[in-house]
Design a protein around this motif. Structure first.
Motif: not given
Length: 162
Positions: A23-25, A101-102, A143
């Protein structure tokens, strides 16, 4: 896995391939290969048998004699290998890869080499999680990871029946 139909000798370097999104980079993925089955297992570290019991012969030096022993009680599982990968270094430790993200990415990493006797009736489990407190750095951010299990695999190269 299904219960082993016979005793197996697992040896080699297990390889994990996982399709994962963070969910993060950025993100960290860890995995543990687990022997699932009740048994008396060896202690996790050698037990002192005889202090200064090994004569080394050089300047009258000696060392302690230590051996692994069977634990007093049975246990239901044992971690037999583990490994980690940084999602931003998924191709090489020296190369930083962009990660949105994602965004689903396929990562491939090795676990610790193993030489393990899997008893008949025992199963193998693969635990996939994020940060391993004992081996990796962790941030204080939340995360969420999404794993496509159908597009993920575990390979143990040297499996022999005993």
């Amino acid at each position: 896995t299904a219960p082993a139909k016979e005793d197996l000798l697992l040896r080699g370097t297990p390889e994990v391939t996982v399709t994962v999104a963070s969910s993060a980079d950025h993100g960290m993925l860890s995995a543990q290969l687990v022997d699932l089955g009740t048994a008396k297992r060896l202690t996790s570290s050698p037990v002192l048998m005889n202090r200064n019991g090994l004569q080394l012969g050089f300047h009258w030096a000696s060392d302690d004699l230590r051996e692994f022993r069977l634990q007093a009680k049975t246990s239901d599982y044992k971690v037999i290998a583990d490994g980690h990968i940084n999602l931003q270094n998924r191709h090489s430790a020296s190369q930083v890869d962009d990660l949105a993200a994602n965004q689903f990415v396929k990562v491939h990493f090795e676990l610790q080499p193993l030489f393990h006797h899997l008893l008949k009736g025992h199963r193998l489990g693969l635990v996939i999680y994020s940060t391993d407190f004992g081996a990796t750095l962790r941030g204080n951010e939340e995360i969420t990871y999404t794993v496509k299990t159908a597009d993920s695999s575990l390979l143990i190269p040297g499996v022999m029946t005993l």
